[in-house]
Scaffold this active site. Structure first.
Site, PDB file in Angstrom:
ATOM      1  N   HIS A 145       4.843  -5.935   2.229  1.00 30.33           N
ATOM      2  CA  HIS A 145       6.120  -5.551   2.833  1.00 30.33           C
ATOM      3  C   HIS A 145       5.988  -5.376   4.349  1.00 30.33           C
ATOM      4  O   HIS A 145       4.890  -5.131   4.867  1.00 30.33           O
ATOM      5  CB  HIS A 145       6.626  -4.268   2.190  1.00 30.33           C
TER       6      HIS A 145
ATOM      7  N   CYS B 154       6.290   1.716  -0.041  1.00 34.25           N
ATOM      8  CA  CYS B 154       6.261   1.834   1.426  1.00 34.25           C
ATOM      9  C   CYS B 154       6.522   3.269   1.866  1.00 34.25           C
ATOM     10  O   CYS B 154       5.977   3.722   2.878  1.00 34.25           O
ATOM     11  CB  CYS B 154       7.269   0.876   2.063  1.00 34.25           C
TER      12      CYS B 154
ATOM     13  N   GLU C 127       6.800  -2.979   6.282  1.00 35.44           N
ATOM     14  CA  GLU C 127       6.295  -1.669   6.713  1.00 35.44           C
ATOM     15  C   GLU C 127       4.763  -1.630   6.646  1.00 35.44           C
ATOM     16  O   GLU C 127       4.099  -1.131   7.560  1.00 35.44           O
ATOM     17  CB  GLU C 127       6.864  -0.544   5.830  1.00 35.44           C
TER      18      GLU C 127
ATOM     19  N   CYS D 148      10.890   0.747   0.190  1.00 31.77           N
ATOM     20  CA  CYS D 148      10.723   0.925  -1.261  1.00 31.77           C
ATOM     21  C   CYS D 148       9.821   2.151  -1.480  1.00 31.77           C
ATOM     22  O   CYS D 148       9.273   2.707  -0.517  1.00 31.77           O
ATOM     23  CB  CYS D 148      10.105  -0.325  -1.877  1.00 31.77           C
TER      24      CYS D 148
END
Ligand SMILES: Nc1ccn([C@H]2C[C@H](O)[C@@H](COP(=O)(O)O)O2)c(=O)n1
Length: 217
Positions: A128, A157, A130, A154
């Site tokens: 992801h 993250c 992040e 999410c």
């Protein structure tokens, strides 16, 4: 090249009878941005030093624009996410969703695959935005930083954000707001005392990008 064309000024005739020059257009755009920013100030006469709140607002526009530009680099055809980590007004990390280093070729077909077997989809493999922004950090750590992200984090993250010491999350979209994962993210961030708030100034971001695009007509 993507051309951002909303709110384009009407075409006018220039001094020498030519169509309005691109220089004029860029001038109008940067003027427009200044007007947008100025309209957010408390008073019309406030043309001196912008207030702290206003400067923070301007910074938010800039850093969310950076996150958006990095989202554009994502190879995911359905959801492109960008993240930008900031420490006291300076960018210390950027990232976008992509496959892990060295795995891009091997997993390229998964981007478009929708399969009942989760192992045949992108989900278990993708890194992801992040995660990439945190891993790409240029500073020793990201303690006390703010992360600007184009999609609400999410739950995985959210854990990363908490453990890395990031204290604030600003996000553009929250398109998975009704999911359990999202509920878990909110719970995690709240419990850990990480501030999170939506950023809904999309027009200002567009104006900023328009005003700096030297190729826009
Ligand atoms: N905060 C987030 C949330 C999602 N992503 C990535 C992971 C996938 O590449 C994509 C989501 O795919 P979709 O289910 O919308 O097709 O976004 C992220 O980087 N950061």
């Amino acid at each position: 090249m993507v051309r951002l064309q909303h709110n384009m000024p009407p075409k006018t005739r220039g001094q020498h009878g030519n169509e309005e020059s691109s220089r004029n257009i860029n001038y109008i755009r940067s003027k427009k941005l200044r007007c947008v920013m100025a309209s957010k100030r408390k008073s019309k006469d406030d043309i001196s030093v912008p207030s702290l709140t206003h400067r923070q607002y301007e910074d938010d526009v800039y850093f969310m624009s950076v996150a958006l530009m990095f989202a554009k680099k994502s190879p995911d055809p359905s959801t492109k996410v960008g993240a930008c980590i900031v420490n006291e007004g300076k960018i210390v990390g950027v990232g976008f969703n992509m496959m892990p280093n060295g795995c891009e070729e091997a997993f390229i077909k998964l981007w478009k695959r929708d399969d009942e077997d989760r192992l045949k989809t992108k989900y278990p493999y993708v890194c992801h935005a992040e995660l990439n922004a945190i891993m790409n950090k240029t500073s020793v750590d990201v303690k006390g930083c703010t992360i600007y992200v184009t999609l609400f984090p999410c739950n995985e993250c959210a854990k990363l954000i908490i453990q890395s010491g990031i204290r604030k999350v600003l996000y553009l979209s929250n398109k998975y707001a009704d999911t359990e994962d999202n509920e878990a993210s909110v719970e995690l961030l709240n419990r850990a005392g990480v501030t999170h708030r939506p950023f809904t100034l999309k027009q200002e971001v567009r104006d900023l990008l328009d005003s700096i695009n030297p190729f826009a007509e």
